[in-house]
Design an enzyme around this catalytic site. Structure first.
Site, PDB file in Angstrom:
ATOM      1  N   ARG A   1       8.227   8.983   5.772  1.00  0.00           N
ATOM      2  CA  ARG A   1       8.268   8.384   4.693  1.00  0.00           C
ATOM      3  C   ARG A   1       8.374   9.384   3.535  1.00  0.00           C
ATOM      4  O   ARG A   1       7.923  10.279   3.723  1.00  0.00           O
ATOM      5  CB  ARG A   1       7.109   7.528   4.345  1.00  0.00           C
ATOM      6  CG  ARG A   1       6.907   6.655   3.221  1.00  0.00           C
ATOM      7  CD  ARG A   1       5.429   6.058   2.833  1.00  0.00           C
ATOM      8  NE  ARG A   1       4.820   6.919   1.951  1.00  0.00           N
ATOM      9  CZ  ARG A   1       3.649   6.584   1.365  1.00  0.00           C
ATOM     10  NH1 ARG A   1       3.161   5.311   1.587  1.00  0.00           N
ATOM     11  NH2 ARG A   1       2.922   7.379   0.505  1.00  0.00           N
TER      12      ARG A   1
ATOM     13  N   TYR B   1       1.721   7.944  -8.163  1.00  0.00           N
ATOM     14  CA  TYR B   1       1.071   7.514  -6.983  1.00  0.00           C
ATOM     15  C   TYR B   1       1.857   7.994  -5.860  1.00  0.00           C
ATOM     16  O   TYR B   1       3.190   7.478  -5.462  1.00  0.00           O
ATOM     17  CB  TYR B   1       0.824   6.138  -7.307  1.00  0.00           C
ATOM     18  CG  TYR B   1      -0.327   5.684  -5.863  1.00  0.00           C
ATOM     19  CD1 TYR B   1      -1.312   5.950  -6.289  1.00  0.00           C
ATOM     20  CD2 TYR B   1       0.209   4.822  -4.848  1.00  0.00           C
ATOM     21  CE1 TYR B   1      -2.545   5.484  -5.211  1.00  0.00           C
ATOM     22  CE2 TYR B   1      -0.599   4.304  -3.990  1.00  0.00           C
ATOM     23  CZ  TYR B   1      -1.826   4.687  -4.102  1.00  0.00           C
ATOM     24  OH  TYR B   1      -2.805   4.218  -3.312  1.00  0.00           O
TER      25      TYR B   1
ATOM     26  N   ASP C   1       8.007   4.021  -0.109  1.00  0.00           N
ATOM     27  CA  ASP C   1       7.177   3.023  -0.407  1.00  0.00           C
ATOM     28  C   ASP C   1       7.035   2.703  -1.834  1.00  0.00           C
ATOM     29  O   ASP C   1       6.997   3.916  -2.790  1.00  0.00           O
ATOM     30  CB  ASP C   1       5.582   3.510  -0.057  1.00  0.00           C
ATOM     31  CG  ASP C   1       4.312   2.607  -0.112  1.00  0.00           C
ATOM     32  OD1 ASP C   1       4.799   1.287  -0.871  1.00  0.00           O
ATOM     33  OD2 ASP C   1       3.431   2.667   0.389  1.00  0.00           O
TER      34      ASP C   1
ATOM     35  N   HIS D   1       4.870   0.834  -3.638  1.00  0.00           N
ATOM     36  CA  HIS D   1       3.553   0.506  -4.112  1.00  0.00           C
ATOM     37  C   HIS D   1       3.494  -0.609  -5.127  1.00  0.00           C
ATOM     38  O   HIS D   1       2.756  -0.559  -6.088  1.00  0.00           O
ATOM     39  CB  HIS D   1       2.981   1.831  -4.804  1.00  0.00           C
ATOM     40  CG  HIS D   1       2.681   2.684  -3.577  1.00  0.00           C
ATOM     41  ND1 HIS D   1       3.315   3.925  -3.552  1.00  0.00           N
ATOM     42  CD2 HIS D   1       1.810   2.703  -2.490  1.00  0.00           C
ATOM     43  CE1 HIS D   1       2.755   4.816  -2.568  1.00  0.00           C
ATOM     44  NE2 HIS D   1       1.823   4.003  -2.050  1.00  0.00           N
TER      45      HIS D   1
ATOM     46  N   GLU E   1       9.178  -0.556   1.140  1.00  0.00           N
ATOM     47  CA  GLU E   1       8.003  -1.072   1.262  1.00  0.00           C
ATOM     48  C   GLU E   1       7.150  -1.619  -0.078  1.00  0.00           C
ATOM     49  O   GLU E   1       7.503  -1.009  -1.069  1.00  0.00           O
ATOM     50  CB  GLU E   1       6.861   0.130   1.870  1.00  0.00           C
ATOM     51  CG  GLU E   1       5.460  -0.443   2.089  1.00  0.00           C
ATOM     52  CD  GLU E   1       4.526   0.927   2.620  1.00  0.00           C
ATOM     53  OE1 GLU E   1       5.088   1.676   3.476  1.00  0.00           O
ATOM     54  OE2 GLU E   1       3.769   0.856   2.434  1.00  0.00           O
TER      55      GLU E   1
ATOM     56  N   GLU F   1       0.274  -4.687   3.409  1.00  0.00           N
ATOM     57  CA  GLU F   1      -0.826  -3.807   3.751  1.00  0.00           C
ATOM     58  C   GLU F   1      -2.176  -4.375   2.881  1.00  0.00           C
ATOM     59  O   GLU F   1      -3.300  -4.185   3.543  1.00  0.00           O
ATOM     60  CB  GLU F   1      -0.509  -2.311   3.425  1.00  0.00           C
ATOM     61  CG  GLU F   1      -0.363  -1.930   1.766  1.00  0.00           C
ATOM     62  CD  GLU F   1      -0.079  -0.550   1.443  1.00  0.00           C
ATOM     63  OE1 GLU F   1       0.826  -0.104   2.250  1.00  0.00           O
ATOM     64  OE2 GLU F   1      -0.678   0.185   0.961  1.00  0.00           O
TER      65      GLU F   1
ATOM     66  N   ARG G   1       3.261  -5.452   7.561  1.00  0.00           N
ATOM     67  CA  ARG G   1       2.402  -4.338   7.600  1.00  0.00           C
ATOM     68  C   ARG G   1       0.749  -4.626   7.768  1.00  0.00           C
ATOM     69  O   ARG G   1      -0.016  -3.773   7.332  1.00  0.00           O
ATOM     70  CB  ARG G   1       2.680  -3.354   6.295  1.00  0.00           C
ATOM     71  CG  ARG G   1       4.159  -2.687   6.761  1.00  0.00           C
ATOM     72  CD  ARG G   1       4.658  -1.660   5.532  1.00  0.00           C
ATOM     73  NE  ARG G   1       3.406  -1.026   4.999  1.00  0.00           N
ATOM     74  CZ  ARG G   1       2.684   0.137   5.484  1.00  0.00           C
ATOM     75  NH1 ARG G   1       3.019   0.488   6.486  1.00  0.00           N
ATOM     76  NH2 ARG G   1       1.827   0.586   4.753  1.00  0.00           N
TER      77      ARG G   1
ATOM     78  N   GLU H   1       2.210   3.554  10.892  1.00  0.00           N
ATOM     79  CA  GLU H   1       1.924   4.492   9.766  1.00  0.00           C
ATOM     80  C   GLU H   1       0.967   5.361  10.294  1.00  0.00           C
ATOM     81  O   GLU H   1      -0.120   4.880  10.981  1.00  0.00           O
ATOM     82  CB  GLU H   1       1.779   3.824   8.436  1.00  0.00           C
ATOM     83  CG  GLU H   1       1.576   4.937   7.455  1.00  0.00           C
ATOM     84  CD  GLU H   1       0.921   4.294   6.002  1.00  0.00           C
ATOM     85  OE1 GLU H   1       0.530   3.238   6.006  1.00  0.00           O
ATOM     86  OE2 GLU H   1       1.382   4.846   4.874  1.00  0.00           O
TER      87      GLU H   1
ATOM     88  N   TRP I   1       2.638  -5.767 -12.868  1.00  0.00           N
ATOM     89  CA  TRP I   1       2.882  -6.195 -11.299  1.00  0.00           C
ATOM     90  C   TRP I   1       3.043  -5.037 -10.489  1.00  0.00           C
ATOM     91  O   TRP I   1       3.225  -3.866 -11.040  1.00  0.00           O
ATOM     92  CB  TRP I   1       4.228  -7.052 -11.483  1.00  0.00           C
ATOM     93  CG  TRP I   1       5.258  -6.666 -12.182  1.00  0.00           C
ATOM     94  CD1 TRP I   1       6.196  -5.551 -11.783  1.00  0.00           C
ATOM     95  CD2 TRP I   1       6.014  -7.335 -13.339  1.00  0.00           C
ATOM     96  NE1 TRP I   1       6.999  -5.170 -12.813  1.00  0.00           N
ATOM     97  CE2 TRP I   1       7.013  -6.313 -13.625  1.00  0.00           C
ATOM     98  CE3 TRP I   1       5.531  -8.193 -14.075  1.00  0.00           C
ATOM     99  CZ2 TRP I   1       7.759  -6.675 -14.759  1.00  0.00           C
ATOM    100  CZ3 TRP I   1       6.231  -8.580 -15.167  1.00  0.00           C
ATOM    101  CH2 TRP I   1       7.471  -7.705 -15.390  1.00  0.00           C
TER     102      TRP I   1
END
Ligand code: EZ4
Ligand code: CO
Length: 402
Positions: A147, A159, A210, A212, A236, A262, A283, A339, A402
């Site tokens: 990743r 992040y 990702d 996020h 992701e 996740e 995930r 992961e 969002w």
């Protein structure tokens, strides 16, 4: 056999973990992870105050019945706190069942479907040059999937990017820290990062990214399209997933595969995305989605719809969760990737485990049960310390909607 005790253990060997240890009258014990990053004590209380009293005297062999009893019986269904608590009980009962049977848990799930569990690690850096160094490090360690996260020029902090490398921890402060986000800066930068990584490492290394949950559907569609030349394995959490319809828009515009889940707790969070084939990887993981029993149900639904698993495995998922995840990963037909963010030495000391990494794969322990335990004396040396994930604001100060 009866359950005679269930202990809720909160410990902070570098980060907070909540663990349930179930004890039977015959001395067999089982462990389950109940860690909910940044809201740990809510789950500890849910277990201690509302679940442990219901477990005493129950037959630990009745895994499905106990799951239904806790899920249906609560009346207030779903949600991360409830489902993490149920997950801990379920995981511990599978551990006990494996020990009683004398078999590793994957054997109880149907046995081995593959030789090892392909994992991906996190290569992150402030600059593209730093990222290339980190990708090379994972390639040297034998990883087959990586990743890639990079700092964004013009933003002070991003992040998923930190100075710590193999042990990166996003819950970084006793009160939430704040980060600044700019979609324009991000969308302009990310494709240039993947262009460099593909240049250096060639076309076949599996690369992931990702988002996020930082984009709207049309922005995510644009990102997916701009990343198509770099053939990602997945993009992701492109958008927050409360609104499954948003993924239709992404799908209409890009062939970059999508991974999500996740933060999901139940099959109901994922059902529409899976049924409409709006995602490629689901995930969900053991601790946040109701344990081995419910995760298996989600993955079976996914298998009917060309969706593979890609379980979350960041550092806030304890070695107990990782051990459990590996048994599921090894057994299911539609495994995708797992992961794997390494835990610190202190965490490994508190959670002695038999799973091991070799050549890009994780392998669960071959010992009966999950092959992981908690050292309660070691755990007691690391008291709970409040830690929170950061809050994201736009450049004008708005909390990112969002
Ligand atoms: O933000 O585990 O894919 N991994 C991630 C993680 C999560 C944290 C949240 O607790 O997105 O870094
Ligand atoms: Co993620």
């Amino acid at each position: 056999m009866r359950i005679v005790d269930a202990r809720v253990i909160v410990t902070c060997p570098g980060r907070n973990f909540v663990t349930l240890k179930i004890v039977t009258d015959e001395g067999v014990t089982g462990v389950g992870d109940a860690t909910l990053n940044g809201r740990e004590l809510a789950v500890a209380s849910y277990l201690r105050d509302h679940v442990v009293p219901l477990l005493i005297g129950r037959d630990p062999a009745r895994i499905e019945d106990t799951w239904q009893y806790l899920y249906q019986g609560a009346y207030w269904r779903r949600g991360p706190v409830t489902m993490s608590a149920i997950a801990a009980v379920d995981t511990a009962l599978w551990d006990i069942k494996g020990k009683v049977a004398g078999l590793p848990v994957y054997q109880l799930l149907g046995g081995r479907s593959r030789e090892g569990v392909t994992v991906y690690g996190h290569a992150n850096g402030e600059t593209v040059e730093d990222v290339l160094v980190e990708v090379a490090r994972y390639v040297d360690l034998g990883y087959r999937a990586i990743r890639v996260q990079c700092g964004v020029p013009g933003l002070p902090k991003t992040y998923g990017v930190s100075a710590d490398k193999l042990f990166y921890e996003p819950a970084d402060a006793a009160l939430p820290s704040e980060a600044t986000w700019s979609t324009a800066r991000y969308l302009a930068h990310v494709p240039t990062v993947f262009a460099r990584v593909r240049d250096e490492f060639g076309p076949t290394l599996r690369l992931l990214h990702d988002v996020h949950h930082r984009l709207s559907p049309i922005e995510a569609a644009r990102l997916g399209r701009s990343l198509e030349p770099y053939a990602l394995t997945w993009m992701e959490d492109p958008v927050p997933a409360e609104l499954p319809e948003g993924f239709r828009l992404i799908r209409q515009h890009t062939t970059t595969p999508v991974a999500v889940g996740e933060v999901f707790n139940t099959i109901w969070d994922a059902a529409q995305l899976i049924r409409e084939q709006l995602i490629d990887y689901i995930r969900t993981t053991v601790v946040h989605a109701g344990g081995i029993t419910h995760l298996r149900r989600i993955f079976d639904l996914a298998a009917l719809h060309h969706v593979r698993s890609g379980s979350h495995g960041a550092t806030d998922l304890s070695p107990v969760c990782m051990a459990a995840a590996l048994h599921v990963d090894l057994a299911i037909p539609n495994f995708g990737l797992q992961e794997y963010m390494r835990h610190t030495d202190a965490t490994d000391e508190v959670f002695p485990h038999g799973y091991h990494y070799a050549d890009g794969y994780l392998h669960p322990a071959e010992t009966p049960g999950l092959g992981v335990d908690i050292d309660e004396q070691a755990a007691a040396r690391y008291p709970y310390a409040p830690a929170y994930l950061p809050v994201n604001r736009l450049e004008d100060g708005t909390v990112h909607p969002w």
